[in-house]
Design a protein around this motif. Structure first.
Motif, PDB file in Angstrom:
ATOM      1  N   VAL A 160       0.832  -1.208   0.000  1.00 61.43           N
ATOM      2  CA  VAL A 160       0.000   0.000   0.000  1.00 61.43           C
ATOM      3  C   VAL A 160       0.866   1.257   0.000  1.00 61.43           C
ATOM      4  CG1 VAL A 160      -1.640   1.358   1.364  1.00 61.43           C
ATOM      5  CG2 VAL A 160      -1.993  -1.093   1.086  1.00 61.43           C
ATOM      6  N   LEU A 161       1.908   1.253   0.813  1.00 57.38           N
ATOM      7  CA  LEU A 161       2.765   2.432   0.949  1.00 57.38           C
ATOM      8  C   LEU A 161       3.798   2.555  -0.168  1.00 57.38           C
ATOM      9  CD1 LEU A 161       3.398   2.402   4.812  1.00 57.38           C
ATOM     10  CD2 LEU A 161       1.722   3.744   3.516  1.00 57.38           C
ATOM     11  N   GLY A 162       3.954   1.497  -0.955  1.00 59.58           N
ATOM     12  CA  GLY A 162       4.921   1.532  -2.040  1.00 59.58           C
ATOM     13  C   GLY A 162       6.363   1.481  -1.548  1.00 59.58           C
ATOM     14  N   ILE A 163       6.582   0.726  -0.457  1.00 62.08           N
ATOM     15  CA  ILE A 163       7.927   0.581   0.100  1.00 62.08           C
ATOM     16  C   ILE A 163       8.260  -0.904   0.208  1.00 62.08           C
ATOM     17  CG2 ILE A 163       7.858   2.764   1.365  1.00 62.08           C
ATOM     18  CD1 ILE A 163       7.123   1.230   3.900  1.00 62.08           C
ATOM     19  N   THR A 164       9.503  -1.195   0.535  1.00 64.90           N
ATOM     20  CA  THR A 164       9.898  -2.593   0.672  1.00 64.90           C
ATOM     21  C   THR A 164       9.373  -3.161   1.990  1.00 64.90           C
ATOM     22  OG1 THR A 164      11.963  -2.114   1.834  1.00 64.90           O
ATOM     23  CG2 THR A 164      12.045  -2.149  -0.596  1.00 64.90           C
TER      24      THR A 164
END
Length: 174
Positions: A146-150
């Motif tokens: 959702v956050l677009g992070i690893t």
């Protein structure tokens, strides 16, 4: 509800209604926690599910994570256009000014009130990750998506957020 590719192309009205019933309250609470306005949260939540009906393709294998991502984006778009930050801070400090609703009922329970207030004092990234994890019951893998992070970055953020939350809760102890 897990589904393979192509699943969402074949949604019928009954399935959409079931998904709406299953995820509406948690998406509403998530959006409310971001925008601090129940009226806006209800509107945005409706828009999330309209987008689900109109735009969901077979590229989305995790419907729940996709809903959170859409909710997050719509809320931030709404905030950029309509929300006065000073008003949001005042509502966070003094509570929303709307009629009692599901999120207020949760917040008003004594065991959650202190926690909710402490979460409100966290920076936006920490607050958001904890809300998704604990109120949305999302796994870190979903939060990262959702956050677009690893996944590793999400794990570090979650650890730091819990540590800061613990610190804030301890400050409020008599």
């Amino acid at each position: 509800m897990t589904a393979g590719k192509g699943f969402f192309y074949h949604m019928d009205g009954r399935l959409i209604a079931e998904l709406y019933d299953k995820y509406r309250e948690e998406i509403l609470l998530y959006v409310y926690s971001l925008c601090h306005s129940m009226e806006a949260a209800e509107d945005i939540t409706q828009e999330v599910f309209v987008k689900a009906i109109l735009a969901l393709s077979d590229q989305h294998e995790n419907f729940r994570a996709w809903l959170y991502m859409v909710a997050r984006n719509l809320t931030y778009n709404h905030s950029r256009k309509n929300v006065n930050k000073a008003k949001a801070v005042e509502e966070l400090k003094h509570g929303p000014t709307t009629e009692p609703d599901i999120s207020e009922k949760v917040v008003m329970k004594e065991q959650y009130k202190e926690l909710y207030e402490a979460i409100g004092k966290l920076n936006e990234n920490y607050r958001e990750i904890l809300i998704m994890q604990y109120f949305g019951n999302m796994q870190l893998k979903e939060v990262a998506e959702v956050l677009g992070i690893t996944h590793g970055n999400a794990r570090v953020l979650a650890l730091r957020a819990r540590s800061k939350l613990k610190e804030l809760m301890e400050e409020n102890q008599p």
